[in-house]
Design an enzyme around this catalytic site. Structure first.
Site, mmCIF file in Angstrom:
data_model
loop_
_atom_site.group_PDB
_atom_site.id
_atom_site.type_symbol
_atom_site.label_atom_id
_atom_site.label_comp_id
_atom_site.label_asym_id
_atom_site.label_seq_id
_atom_site.Cartn_x
_atom_site.Cartn_y
_atom_site.Cartn_z
ATOM 1 N N LYS A 1 -41.625 -15.942 -26.175
ATOM 2 C CA LYS A 1 -42.873 -15.354 -25.669
ATOM 3 C C LYS A 1 -44.066 -15.852 -26.482
ATOM 4 O O LYS A 1 -45.116 -16.189 -25.938
ATOM 5 C CB LYS A 1 -42.781 -13.819 -25.707
ATOM 6 C CG LYS A 1 -41.792 -13.280 -24.683
ATOM 7 C CD LYS A 1 -41.454 -11.810 -24.856
ATOM 8 C CE LYS A 1 -40.335 -11.426 -23.871
ATOM 9 N NZ LYS A 1 -39.905 -10.029 -23.991
ATOM 10 N N GLN B 1 -40.235 -5.251 -27.983
ATOM 11 C CA GLN B 1 -39.004 -5.885 -27.521
ATOM 12 C C GLN B 1 -37.857 -4.870 -27.529
ATOM 13 O O GLN B 1 -37.575 -4.251 -28.550
ATOM 14 C CB GLN B 1 -38.662 -7.094 -28.412
ATOM 15 C CG GLN B 1 -37.484 -7.907 -27.928
ATOM 16 C CD GLN B 1 -37.722 -8.563 -26.563
ATOM 17 O OE1 GLN B 1 -38.783 -9.122 -26.308
ATOM 18 N NE2 GLN B 1 -36.744 -8.477 -25.676
ATOM 19 N N ASP C 1 -45.673 -5.108 -20.146
ATOM 20 C CA ASP C 1 -44.282 -5.079 -19.674
ATOM 21 C C ASP C 1 -44.133 -4.176 -18.450
ATOM 22 O O ASP C 1 -43.099 -4.207 -17.770
ATOM 23 C CB ASP C 1 -43.351 -4.557 -20.784
ATOM 24 C CG ASP C 1 -42.693 -5.692 -21.557
ATOM 25 O OD1 ASP C 1 -42.635 -6.823 -21.024
ATOM 26 O OD2 ASP C 1 -42.241 -5.443 -22.697
#
Ligand code: NAP
Length: 329
Positions: A71, A115, A138
């Site tokens: 990422k 994460q 997200d």
């Protein structure tokens, strides 16, 4: 290469049954998304705006480290500034909440991602709910989940959002078709079903308690497998000509499993196994998809690459929305 519906596509020829399926290549679509983001980021820079993504990782899970690294690399590729907050395994929920509150307050941070999975002692739900919904790139915050289910603008989880981009890129019809999503997770299955519903598909969601899975999936013009079980979807599950999207990412470490999954075409994967100790496979048996489906996504090379590209797109959207340059949220 062949020209189909306005796109160049790779066709896989199956010599035994003379059938063919169009391979939906995630890399092509992911690159196009990143190029578009890069151009917009460059344009923003002329106004002294540099979007910024803050990624938080807790502990030493090797897979999480790889995902976050990819990422961060993608950010550099498109010109998005990034911060990597790597915290020790011993980090408490409270410490994580403190960091998120700081990132929420910072004007120069546009997107925040944590994460997953977090270590067991950290309360994942509380952590996700602490992220400012306007920076929740997200799309996991209940505000974004709720807005998506209401059919309003929202940050959408990157994997299902990327799958819609893939279907559109290859001009796969969605309106009015039967779509079946196998899997009901918050990250993939549920938002995928919502997005297909928004696009007027008739959507069925299946899960581990579904009775006679194959009878349902066989009706699907678009079949999305987001299960996490290698090769669970086989010939019996696929409608002839269907578009099959394989989200699964499973590691096989045994040669028997690989032969079972790939049949006569197992040789290459056995070489990968010998070299690396495992090989990445999806939830769909590729031979079955090649012979029966009309289009399908390979693993690797299909859906996986789209997820990071969509994260870049969501971060750009957040940067614009926070400055009143887009009507998002
Ligand atoms: P998850 O949270 O474990 O959800 C799996 C879903 O599959 C659950 O809803 C489960 O049903 C269902 N399921 C399990 N066994 C089943 C069976 N025998 N028949 C029908 N349904 C069954 O997994 P996830 O996070 O959604 O991820 C799914 C897969 O996608 C994993 O392999 C993951 O690694 C991969 N993934 C890939 C990407 C990417 O970028 N390519 C991104 C995210 C995830 P219940 O709800 O009843 O338990």
């Amino acid at each position: 290469m062949n020209f189909i519906e306005g796109r160049f596509c790779t066709l896989i020829q199956n010599p035994k049954v003379a059938e063919r399926a169009v391979l939906l290549e995630g890399a092509v679509v992911a690159n196009q998304i990143k190029e578009t983001v890069k151009a917009e980021v460059q344009h923003l820079s002329t106004r002294n705006i540099v979007p910024c993504l803050a990624a938080i990782r807790v502990g030493e899970d090797p897979a999480s480290a790889v995902y976050v690294r990819n990422k961060i690399l993608a950010c550099a590729e498109v010109g998005i500034r990034s911060e990597h907050h790597a915290l020790p395994e011993s980090t408490t929920t409270e410490q994580l909440l403190d960091l998120i509150q700081t990132l929420n307050r910072r004007d120069d941070v546009d997107g925040i991602l944590t994460q997953l999975p977090l270590p067991k002692h950290v309360d994942e739900t509380v952590v996700i709910e602490e992220i400012d919904p306007g920076k929740d790139v997200d799309g996991f915050h209940p505000v974004n989940v709720g807005r998506l289910s209401l059919g309003r603008s929202a940050f959408v989880p990157c994997t299902p959002a990327g799958i819609i981009e893939l279907l559109d890129y290859y001009h796969v019809p969605i309106r009015g078709v039967n779509a079946c999503v196998v899997g009901r997770s918050q990250i993939v299955g549920r938002p995928m079903a919502q997005l297909l519903l928004q696009r007027d598909a008739t959507v069925t969601i299946c899960h581990s308690r579904t009775k006679d899975l194959a009878a349902i999936t066989r009706e699907a013009d678009i079949l999305v497998a987001a299960i996490g079980r290698a090769g669970l979807i086989g010939a019996d599950h696929i409608k002839p000509g269907a578009t099959v999207i394989d989200v699964g990412m499973n590691r096989l470490t045994e040669s028997d499993e690989i032969r079972e999954m790939f049949g006569d075409g197992a040789e290459k994967r056995l070489e990968v196994l010998a070299k690396r100790g495992s090989t990445l496979v999806g939830d769909v048996k590729p031979v079955a998809a090649m012979e029966i489906a009309g289009r399908f996504t390979p693993v690797p090379g299909g859906v996986g690459l789209l997820t990071v590209a969509m994260l870049m797109k969501n971060t750009l959207t957040a940067a614009k929305a926070r400055r009143g340059l887009s009507d998002m949220l």
